[in-house]
Motif scaffolding. Structure first.
Motif, mmCIF file in Angstrom:
data_model
loop_
_atom_site.group_PDB
_atom_site.id
_atom_site.type_symbol
_atom_site.label_atom_id
_atom_site.label_comp_id
_atom_site.label_asym_id
_atom_site.label_seq_id
_atom_site.Cartn_x
_atom_site.Cartn_y
_atom_site.Cartn_z
ATOM 1 N N UNK A 113 0.804 -1.130 0.013
ATOM 2 C CA UNK A 113 0.017 -0.006 0.103
ATOM 3 C C UNK A 113 0.676 1.325 -0.099
ATOM 4 N N UNK A 114 0.312 2.584 -0.011
ATOM 5 C CA UNK A 114 0.946 3.592 -0.163
ATOM 6 C C UNK A 114 0.216 4.727 0.638
ATOM 7 N N UNK A 115 0.966 5.840 0.799
ATOM 8 C CA UNK A 115 0.673 6.983 1.459
ATOM 9 C C UNK A 115 0.729 8.147 0.389
ATOM 10 N N UNK A 116 -0.108 9.096 0.942
ATOM 11 C CA UNK A 116 -0.026 10.422 0.072
ATOM 12 C C UNK A 116 1.346 11.056 0.208
ATOM 13 N N UNK A 117 1.908 11.793 -0.799
ATOM 14 C CA UNK A 117 3.506 12.138 -0.811
ATOM 15 C C UNK A 117 3.757 13.182 0.420
ATOM 16 N N UNK A 118 2.655 13.755 1.039
ATOM 17 C CA UNK A 118 2.687 14.658 1.877
ATOM 18 C C UNK A 118 2.814 14.257 3.315
ATOM 19 N N UNK A 119 2.470 12.945 3.496
ATOM 20 C CA UNK A 119 2.136 12.206 4.806
ATOM 21 C C UNK A 119 3.269 12.692 5.866
ATOM 22 N N UNK A 120 4.456 12.501 5.414
ATOM 23 C CA UNK A 120 5.552 12.673 6.403
ATOM 24 C C UNK A 120 5.575 14.042 6.957
#
Length: 236
Positions: A113-120
């Protein structure tokens, strides 16, 4: 401001043993297939994070170490903040990475799965209450990779969350009790990350993640290629 360390913990096949229900995770075919999914989706999401001040530990079973290392050699070297680590070295590696930090932000992510590029960046910016133990991402997407279509999804307590620990307490053995797994996270003292904002996770449905196949018939999928690609661009 107290220093915090953000670590994304990813389970690869660390639960697999020769004599248990997950023993298929030790086979060459399973590892090679799952590694391809990881490299295609999850790794791209991690590399695309706008803030790279985080570490990733991908846990694997010691029994599969030789196959894991051989399979990794087929791909480009991983970024310096991402590493596969044997399950028996996981805690020790966490301890090294959190040296000098007051808080550990332990982010959960599956290896497909993945997270939105702004998550961190969101995690660095967000200031939770002192009593908060978990940050939950409720809004996301489901991506049907076979038919290149996508659907929005909202879940009250999905497996996309961050547990917040005081570092010294964590390494002295403190763990939050989560009976039944991720559905119990919302029972902790929690806050919703980006409650009214962007959708923060993307569940990738592929041929061999059978638990998520049922989601294909329940969602209103969008198949317009340009719209699907626009969403994917924010994740991978």
């Amino acid at each position: 401001m107290p220093a915090k360390k953000i670590i994304i913990g990813i389970e690869f096949n660390n639960r697999s043993k020769p004599d248990n229900d997950w023993k298929i995770g030790l086979t060459k075919s399973w590892i090679e297939y799952r590694m391809k999914i990881f490299m295609t989706y999850t790794l791209q999401s991690l590399k695309k994070q706008t803030n790279q001040k985080f570490s990733v530990l991908v846990r694997y079973a010691k029994d599969s170490e030789r196959i894991i290392k051989r399979t990794l050699k087929k791909y480009n070297p991983l970024p310096s903040n991402i590493q596969f680590v044997s399950n028996d070295l996981y805690l020790e590696t966490q301890k090294k990475l959190t040296k000098g930090c007051n808080y550990l932000y332990l982010v959960r992510l599956d290896c497909d799965d993945t997270y939105h590029k702004s998550l961190i960046q969101q995690l660095h910016n967000y200031q939770p209450k002192r009593s908060t133990l978990a940050l939950i991402n409720q809004k996301g997407y489901v991506y049907d990779s076979s038919r290149h279509r996508i659907a929005a999804v909202t879940k009250s307590s999905p497996p996309f969350y961050t547990l917040i620990y005081k570092t010294n307490e964590y390494f002295n053995g403190k763990r939050y009790k989560l009976p039944g797994g991720h559905p119990s996270v919302i029972k902790l003292r929690h806050e919703i990350l980006n409650k009214k904002g962007k959708r923060n996770y993307l569940i990738v449905i592929h041929q061999k993640n059978t638990l998520n196949q049922r989601m294909l018939s329940k969602k209103n999928f969008v198949s317009n290629r340009s719209k699907v690609n626009a969403v994917l661009k924010s994740f991978i």
